[in-house]
Design a protein around this motif. Structure first.
Motif, PDB file in Angstrom:
ATOM      1  N   ALA A   6       0.833  -1.199   0.000  1.00 39.79           N
ATOM      2  CA  ALA A   6       0.000   0.000   0.000  1.00 39.79           C
ATOM      3  C   ALA A   6       0.865   1.246   0.000  1.00 39.79           C
ATOM      4  CB  ALA A   6      -0.925  -0.005   1.227  1.00 39.79           C
ATOM      5  N   LEU A   9       2.316   1.722  -3.417  1.00 36.76           N
ATOM      6  CA  LEU A   9       1.352   2.271  -4.366  1.00 36.76           C
ATOM      7  C   LEU A   9       1.175   3.768  -4.148  1.00 36.76           C
ATOM      8  CD1 LEU A   9      -1.499  -0.401  -4.521  1.00 36.76           C
ATOM      9  CD2 LEU A   9       0.012   0.323  -6.379  1.00 36.76           C
ATOM     10  N   MET A  10       1.171   4.181  -2.874  1.00 35.01           N
ATOM     11  CA  MET A  10       1.008   5.598  -2.595  1.00 35.01           C
ATOM     12  C   MET A  10       2.185   6.392  -3.133  1.00 35.01           C
ATOM     13  SD  MET A  10       0.350   7.586   1.009  1.00 35.01           S
ATOM     14  CE  MET A  10      -1.230   6.802   1.241  1.00 35.01           C
ATOM     15  N   SER A  13       1.894   6.582  -6.885  1.00 33.80           N
ATOM     16  CA  SER A  13       0.886   7.539  -7.299  1.00 33.80           C
ATOM     17  C   SER A  13       1.402   8.961  -7.175  1.00 33.80           C
ATOM     18  CB  SER A  13      -0.378   7.396  -6.435  1.00 33.80           C
ATOM     19  OG  SER A  13      -1.096   6.258  -6.798  1.00 33.80           O
ATOM     20  N   GLY A  32      -2.133  11.418  -0.634  1.00 31.55           N
ATOM     21  CA  GLY A  32      -2.372  10.988   0.741  1.00 31.55           C
ATOM     22  C   GLY A  32      -3.634  11.606   1.306  1.00 31.55           C
ATOM     23  N   ARG A  35      -6.752  10.104  -0.336  1.00 28.81           N
ATOM     24  CA  ARG A  35      -7.065   8.772   0.194  1.00 28.81           C
ATOM     25  C   ARG A  35      -7.686   8.844   1.587  1.00 28.81           C
ATOM     26  NH1 ARG A  35      -2.301   4.607  -1.833  1.00 28.81           N
ATOM     27  NH2 ARG A  35      -2.664   4.935  -4.057  1.00 28.81           N
ATOM     28  N   LYS A  36      -7.212   9.759   2.411  1.00 31.31           N
ATOM     29  CA  LYS A  36      -7.802   9.937   3.736  1.00 31.31           C
ATOM     30  C   LYS A  36      -9.258  10.377   3.622  1.00 31.31           C
ATOM     31  CE  LYS A  36      -3.565  11.104   6.272  1.00 31.31           C
ATOM     32  NZ  LYS A  36      -2.836  12.185   6.996  1.00 31.31           N
ATOM     33  N   GLU A  98      -6.181   4.673  -8.980  1.00 30.19           N
ATOM     34  CA  GLU A  98      -4.954   4.442  -8.225  1.00 30.19           C
ATOM     35  C   GLU A  98      -4.782   5.480  -7.122  1.00 30.19           C
ATOM     36  OE1 GLU A  98      -0.144   3.771  -8.760  1.00 30.19           O
ATOM     37  OE2 GLU A  98      -1.299   4.607 -10.418  1.00 30.19           O
ATOM     38  N   GLY A 101      -6.634   4.754  -4.201  1.00 31.96           N
ATOM     39  CA  GLY A 101      -6.109   3.623  -3.460  1.00 31.96           C
ATOM     40  C   GLY A 101      -6.681   2.280  -3.828  1.00 31.96           C
ATOM     41  N   TYR A 102      -7.299   2.174  -5.010  1.00 36.67           N
ATOM     42  CA  TYR A 102      -7.985   0.937  -5.368  1.00 36.67           C
ATOM     43  C   TYR A 102      -7.217   0.037  -6.314  1.00 36.67           C
ATOM     44  CZ  TYR A 102     -11.826   3.323  -3.142  1.00 36.67           C
ATOM     45  OH  TYR A 102     -12.586   3.983  -2.233  1.00 36.67           O
ATOM     46  N   GLU A 104      -4.258  -0.007  -9.897  1.00 35.60           N
ATOM     47  CA  GLU A 104      -3.428   0.718 -10.858  1.00 35.60           C
ATOM     48  C   GLU A 104      -4.123   0.838 -12.208  1.00 35.60           C
ATOM     49  OE1 GLU A 104       0.134  -1.647 -10.777  1.00 35.60           O
ATOM     50  OE2 GLU A 104       1.128  -0.197  -9.477  1.00 35.60           O
TER      51      GLU A 104
END
Length: 363
Positions: A6, A9-10, A13, A32, A35-36, A98, A101-102, A104
């Protein structure tokens, strides 16, 4: 292991969307923070509808000539594989999914190799060459919006087996629906075929397309949508194909004006719909992003704004692009073929969409 992936990936991104070129050109996209906010708002995934701007390969499985599952499409995709995406790499919705957060990549619903569990958080029902006007899709034997929505219903039935009735209902309610189409309604329909020209003036046709969009949004809401992004139409007159056909070295107003008008009316109608249906909505401005890139290429690190990377770069797209590539540095080009942007341009568009989603849906 999961946490490390994870985090990876972050970082990926942020590198994609916050690299020096994009950071300087479009401002910061704080992945970030997005995603939050997505987690705080229980965003469950991304469901995509539209045309080649967001079709990851559904047309591969249709009896149509409008496909992009051959080189040079996909040249810069993972492992250099053509997937059906009309670009050298990923599409805006891939980057959006992406960043949230799901995944790519957003898989194609019609891909027989995709397992139901792989569709849980992101899926596209889009079909290249489709449009708001059902006639547009019928002309090329692709999926009109009503058929894309039929497949959404099939998707919901599949998800019930995995998530149950209640879980699936919540998933649809909390998903972000994305609609991206309109280009083909003009380029392959109104300005090419006689039927709609006999029925409508250009502005009347714009109004008709808005009516179609409203119909589609209401149907999505009836099915369960509560969060919606409508991506606008690009500046058609700036496409290499249009400039070639019109024998122009600059963007053609005849094609840009109806695109701009449609975007304005969609944006206004979307605001009204959002209030009427209690939707959280956002408008993705593709038009402004591409016009800015064409008029200020150095700002984004572009050097070629009038030609694509395929063949002569002036008229080739789809089948006429097969096996042909002429540019050496794709990152310097706004367009990959004579109609569709490069992955880099799509990154810029994705960043614009993400900023709008953050402020108007997640904020």
């Amino acid at each position: 292991m999961v946490l490390m992936r994870a985090a990876g990936l972050m970082i990926m991104s942020m590198a994609i969307l916050l690299g020096s070129t994009f950071g300087a050109a479009i401002g910061i996209v704080n992945v970030g923070q997005i995603r939050k906010l997505a987690a705080k708002n229980n965003v469950s995934g991304v469901l995509v509808f539209g045309d080649s701007s967001v079709d990851p390969g559904n047309n591969n499985h249709l009896a149509t000539t409008f496909k992009g599952n051959f080189p040079p499409y996909g040249k810069d995709f993972f492992r250099g594989q053509p997937t059906g995406r009309f670009s050298n790499g990923r599409l805006p919705t891939d980057f959006v999914a992406e960043a949230l957060g799901y995944s790519e990549v957003v898989p194609a619903f019609l891909d027989p190799n995709v397992k139901p569990k792989d569709l849980l958080r992101a899926v596209s029902f889009a079909s290249a060459a489709s449009g708001y006007d059902d006639l547009t899709a019928n002309l090329t034997n692709v999926l009109p919006v009503w058929k894309q929505l039929e497949y959404l219903k099939h998707y919901i039935m599949r998800m019930r087996r995995l998530e149950g009735e209640r879980g699936t209902k919540e998933m649809i309610k909390n998903a972000i629906f994305v609609i991206s189409m309109g280009t083909n309604d003009f380029l392959q329909n109104y300005f090419l075929e006689p039927k709609r020209q006999k029925q409508f003036t250009v502005q009347q046709y714009v109004d008709y397309l808005v009516t179609c969009m409203i119909r589609d949004v209401k149907e999505m809401h009836r099915i369960g949508a509560t969060r919606l992004v409508v991506v606008g139409v690009p500046p058609l007159g700036c496409m290499p194909l249009v400039k070639t056909v019109m024998d122009s070295t600059v963007c053609v107003d005849k094609y840009n004006m109806p695109a701009h008008s449609l975007n304005t009316k969609i944006k206004n109608s979307l605001a009204t719909l959002a209030e009427e249906l209690k939707l959280k909505s956002a408008f993705g401005d593709v038009y402004g992003a591409i016009v800015d890139a064409v008029n200020n290429p150095k700002k984004y690190g572009f050097t070629e704004t009038s030609k694509g990377c395929c063949g002569t770069g002036t008229y080739e797209y789809g089948d006429t692009c097969k096996g042909q590539i002429t540019c050496k540095d794709h990152s310097k080009y706004v367009f990959w073929d004579a109609v569709h942007p490069t992955e880099k341009m799509y990154q810029i568009i994705a960043a614009n969409i993400l900023n709008t989603v953050q402020s108007q849906i997640l904020g």
